[in-house]
Design a protein around this motif. Structure first.
Motif, PDB file in Angstrom:
ATOM      1  N   SER A   1     -10.256  69.727 -54.360  1.00  0.00           N
ATOM      2  CA  SER A   1      -9.171  69.475 -55.296  1.00  0.00           C
ATOM      3  C   SER A   1      -9.718  69.206 -56.701  1.00  0.00           C
ATOM      4  CB  SER A   1      -8.347  68.281 -54.801  1.00  0.00           C
ATOM      5  OG  SER A   1      -7.426  67.860 -55.767  1.00  0.00           O
ATOM      6  N   ILE A   2     -10.783  68.439 -56.760  1.00  0.00           N
ATOM      7  CA  ILE A   2     -11.414  68.129 -58.047  1.00  0.00           C
ATOM      8  C   ILE A   2     -11.977  69.409 -58.667  1.00  0.00           C
ATOM      9  CG2 ILE A   2     -13.368  66.933 -59.140  1.00  0.00           C
ATOM     10  CD1 ILE A   2     -12.906  64.710 -56.941  1.00  0.00           C
ATOM     11  N   ASP A   3     -12.629  70.234 -57.847  1.00  0.00           N
ATOM     12  CA  ASP A   3     -13.199  71.497 -58.341  1.00  0.00           C
ATOM     13  C   ASP A   3     -12.112  72.356 -58.990  1.00  0.00           C
ATOM     14  OD1 ASP A   3     -15.651  70.677 -57.287  1.00  0.00           O
ATOM     15  OD2 ASP A   3     -15.504  71.986 -55.516  1.00  0.00           O
ATOM     16  N   VAL A   4     -10.985  72.475 -58.317  1.00  0.00           N
ATOM     17  CA  VAL A   4      -9.870  73.276 -58.836  1.00  0.00           C
ATOM     18  C   VAL A   4      -9.340  72.677 -60.134  1.00  0.00           C
ATOM     19  CG1 VAL A   4      -7.475  73.970 -58.377  1.00  0.00           C
ATOM     20  CG2 VAL A   4      -9.219  74.226 -56.593  1.00  0.00           C
ATOM     21  N   ARG A   5      -9.173  71.373 -60.124  1.00  0.00           N
ATOM     22  CA  ARG A   5      -8.645  70.698 -61.325  1.00  0.00           C
ATOM     23  C   ARG A   5      -9.568  70.873 -62.526  1.00  0.00           C
ATOM     24  NH1 ARG A   5      -4.694  66.435 -61.869  1.00  0.00           N
ATOM     25  NH2 ARG A   5      -4.032  66.669 -64.019  1.00  0.00           N
ATOM     26  N   LEU A   6     -10.868  70.751 -62.301  1.00  0.00           N
ATOM     27  CA  LEU A   6     -11.817  70.908 -63.408  1.00  0.00           C
ATOM     28  C   LEU A   6     -11.827  72.327 -63.957  1.00  0.00           C
ATOM     29  CD1 LEU A   6     -14.814  68.671 -62.275  1.00  0.00           C
ATOM     30  CD2 LEU A   6     -13.427  68.409 -64.354  1.00  0.00           C
ATOM     31  N   LYS A   7     -11.654  73.310 -63.098  1.00  0.00           N
ATOM     32  CA  LYS A   7     -11.604  74.695 -63.561  1.00  0.00           C
ATOM     33  C   LYS A   7     -10.388  74.945 -64.451  1.00  0.00           C
ATOM     34  CE  LYS A   7     -14.222  76.878 -59.892  1.00  0.00           C
ATOM     35  NZ  LYS A   7     -14.194  77.789 -58.752  1.00  0.00           N
ATOM     36  N   SER A   8      -9.317  74.202 -64.219  1.00  0.00           N
ATOM     37  CA  SER A   8      -8.100  74.397 -65.003  1.00  0.00           C
ATOM     38  C   SER A   8      -8.123  73.643 -66.339  1.00  0.00           C
ATOM     39  CB  SER A   8      -6.869  73.986 -64.201  1.00  0.00           C
ATOM     40  OG  SER A   8      -6.800  72.586 -64.077  1.00  0.00           O
ATOM     41  N   LEU A   9      -9.106  72.784 -66.531  1.00  0.00           N
ATOM     42  CA  LEU A   9      -9.171  71.991 -67.778  1.00  0.00           C
ATOM     43  C   LEU A   9      -9.974  72.704 -68.849  1.00  0.00           C
ATOM     44  CD1 LEU A   9      -9.698  68.395 -66.365  1.00  0.00           C
ATOM     45  CD2 LEU A   9      -7.593  69.402 -67.211  1.00  0.00           C
TER      46      LEU A   9
ATOM     47  N   HIS B   1     -12.358  59.780 -59.017  1.00  0.00           N
ATOM     48  CA  HIS B   1     -11.271  60.755 -58.915  1.00  0.00           C
ATOM     49  C   HIS B   1      -9.941  60.122 -59.309  1.00  0.00           C
ATOM     50  CE1 HIS B   1      -8.561  63.418 -56.224  1.00  0.00           C
ATOM     51  NE2 HIS B   1      -8.656  63.951 -57.421  1.00  0.00           N
ATOM     52  N   GLU B   2      -9.684  58.941 -58.782  1.00  0.00           N
ATOM     53  CA  GLU B   2      -8.435  58.248 -59.103  1.00  0.00           C
ATOM     54  C   GLU B   2      -8.362  57.904 -60.590  1.00  0.00           C
ATOM     55  OE1 GLU B   2      -5.904  57.988 -57.128  1.00  0.00           O
ATOM     56  OE2 GLU B   2      -6.894  58.616 -55.287  1.00  0.00           O
ATOM     57  N   LEU B   3      -9.483  57.466 -61.169  1.00  0.00           N
ATOM     58  CA  LEU B   3      -9.510  57.161 -62.600  1.00  0.00           C
ATOM     59  C   LEU B   3      -9.273  58.422 -63.433  1.00  0.00           C
ATOM     60  CD1 LEU B   3     -12.535  54.691 -62.644  1.00  0.00           C
ATOM     61  CD2 LEU B   3     -10.154  54.120 -63.179  1.00  0.00           C
ATOM     62  N   GLY B   4      -9.870  59.529 -63.008  1.00  0.00           N
ATOM     63  CA  GLY B   4      -9.687  60.795 -63.717  1.00  0.00           C
ATOM     64  C   GLY B   4      -8.254  61.275 -63.661  1.00  0.00           C
ATOM     65  N   ALA B   5      -7.654  61.197 -62.489  1.00  0.00           N
ATOM     66  CA  ALA B   5      -6.260  61.625 -62.335  1.00  0.00           C
ATOM     67  C   ALA B   5      -5.339  60.777 -63.211  1.00  0.00           C
ATOM     68  CB  ALA B   5      -5.843  61.544 -60.868  1.00  0.00           C
ATOM     69  N   ALA B   6      -5.591  59.474 -63.256  1.00  0.00           N
ATOM     70  CA  ALA B   6      -4.762  58.582 -64.075  1.00  0.00           C
ATOM     71  C   ALA B   6      -4.926  58.903 -65.564  1.00  0.00           C
ATOM     72  CB  ALA B   6      -5.123  57.121 -63.811  1.00  0.00           C
ATOM     73  N   ALA B   7      -6.165  59.150 -65.990  1.00  0.00           N
ATOM     74  CA  ALA B   7      -6.403  59.487 -67.400  1.00  0.00           C
ATOM     75  C   ALA B   7      -5.697  60.787 -67.771  1.00  0.00           C
ATOM     76  CB  ALA B   7      -7.904  59.586 -67.676  1.00  0.00           C
ATOM     77  N   LEU B   8      -5.785  61.781 -66.905  1.00  0.00           N
ATOM     78  CA  LEU B   8      -5.117  63.054 -67.174  1.00  0.00           C
ATOM     79  C   LEU B   8      -3.599  62.882 -67.229  1.00  0.00           C
ATOM     80  CD1 LEU B   8      -7.256  65.480 -64.993  1.00  0.00           C
ATOM     81  CD2 LEU B   8      -7.231  65.307 -67.495  1.00  0.00           C
TER      82      LEU B   8
ATOM     83  N   ASN C   1      -2.086  60.348 -68.188  1.00  0.00           N
ATOM     84  CA  ASN C   1      -1.773  59.664 -69.446  1.00  0.00           C
ATOM     85  C   ASN C   1      -2.091  60.520 -70.674  1.00  0.00           C
ATOM     86  OD1 ASN C   1      -0.799  57.313 -68.249  1.00  0.00           O
ATOM     87  ND2 ASN C   1      -2.848  56.448 -68.064  1.00  0.00           N
ATOM     88  N   GLY C   2      -2.497  61.764 -70.435  1.00  0.00           N
ATOM     89  CA  GLY C   2      -2.757  62.680 -71.540  1.00  0.00           C
ATOM     90  C   GLY C   2      -4.152  62.607 -72.130  1.00  0.00           C
ATOM     91  N   ASP C   3      -5.046  61.860 -71.515  1.00  0.00           N
ATOM     92  CA  ASP C   3      -6.419  61.732 -72.023  1.00  0.00           C
ATOM     93  C   ASP C   3      -7.327  62.700 -71.270  1.00  0.00           C
ATOM     94  OD1 ASP C   3      -8.932  61.006 -72.908  1.00  0.00           O
ATOM     95  OD2 ASP C   3      -8.616  58.850 -72.623  1.00  0.00           O
ATOM     96  N   GLN C   4      -7.387  63.920 -71.768  1.00  0.00           N
ATOM     97  CA  GLN C   4      -8.136  64.968 -71.091  1.00  0.00           C
ATOM     98  C   GLN C   4      -9.644  64.717 -71.116  1.00  0.00           C
ATOM     99  OE1 GLN C   4      -6.881  68.916 -72.059  1.00  0.00           O
ATOM    100  NE2 GLN C   4      -8.571  69.866 -70.978  1.00  0.00           N
ATOM    101  N   THR C   5     -10.159  64.197 -72.201  1.00  0.00           N
ATOM    102  CA  THR C   5     -11.603  63.951 -72.306  1.00  0.00           C
ATOM    103  C   THR C   5     -12.064  62.934 -71.266  1.00  0.00           C
ATOM    104  OG1 THR C   5     -11.531  64.452 -74.664  1.00  0.00           O
ATOM    105  CG2 THR C   5     -13.452  63.231 -73.873  1.00  0.00           C
ATOM    106  N   THR C   6     -11.376  61.806 -71.192  1.00  0.00           N
ATOM    107  CA  THR C   6     -11.734  60.769 -70.219  1.00  0.00           C
ATOM    108  C   THR C   6     -11.491  61.265 -68.796  1.00  0.00           C
ATOM    109  OG1 THR C   6     -11.236  59.037 -71.811  1.00  0.00           O
ATOM    110  CG2 THR C   6     -11.270  58.393 -69.488  1.00  0.00           C
ATOM    111  N   GLY C   7     -10.375  61.944 -68.600  1.00  0.00           N
ATOM    112  CA  GLY C   7     -10.067  62.476 -67.274  1.00  0.00           C
ATOM    113  C   GLY C   7     -11.140  63.425 -66.784  1.00  0.00           C
TER     114      GLY C   7
END
Length: 171
Positions: free
Chosen positions: A163-171, A115-122, A124-130
């Motif tokens: 929180s992750i579920d919500v974030r993934l739905k918005s991507l 989760h922390e790695l995904g948030a950091a990637a997002l 930084n603008g890296d949607q695929t990695t996030g």
């Protein structure tokens, strides 16, 4: 104390309970091992993550059957130190265990690190990695919560997963 620190304390408590419940004759009866373990735990609890990591690294080769439990605490040390890549790697390896309790505890650490790695990637603008990291976190936390909901007595992991579920739905 925040919900996040309470959840971490719960995970640490689970690890300690698992460690104490292990069979005798595993090396824990040795006074030197106990002393070194006490140093590692104390350093972890006091936020001295470098010292804790060094102590765990020295203990693990001598731990015998306790090695998986100490590796979990080592992964947790890496997580708390903000070394999310290392925590993720260590916890993912432990999550392959046939021991269902160890697997679930490792999934909690793995899911949190991902989760922390995904948030950091997002950020930084890296949607695929996030998105990849968030999906891994979602899966890990979902499995952990389903298998061992008692590991999340305050709902911190469930809240993280929501929180992750919500974030993934918005991507």
């Amino acid at each position: 104390m925040t919900a996040r620190s309470l959840a971490r304390a719960g995970l640490v408590g689970l690890c300690l309970a698992a460690l104490v419940s292990c069979d005798e004759g595993t090396g824990i009866g040795e006074k030197n091992f106990q002393k070194q373990y006490g140093i590692a735990r104390d350093a972890l609890e006091r936020g001295r993550y470098t010292q804790a990591a060094q102590a765990y690294a020295q203990l693990i080769p001598k731990a015998g059957p306790l090695a998986p439990r100490l590796k979990l605490e080592y992964a947790h040390t890496q997580l708390r130190a903000g070394h999310y890549d290392k925590a993720s790697q260590l916890a993912q390896a432990l999550a392959q265990s046939d021991d269902k309790t160890l697997r679930s505890a490792a999934l909690a650490v793995y899911g949190t690190a991902e989760h922390e790695l995904g948030a950091a990637a997002l950020q930084n603008g890296d949607q695929t990695t996030g998105k990849r990291h968030l999906k891994a976190a979602q899966s890990a936390l979902g499995e952990m919560l389903k298998a061992h909901p008692e590991m999340d007595p305050l709902g911190a992991m469930a809240g993280r997963k929501a929180s992750i579920d919500v974030r993934l739905k918005s991507l």
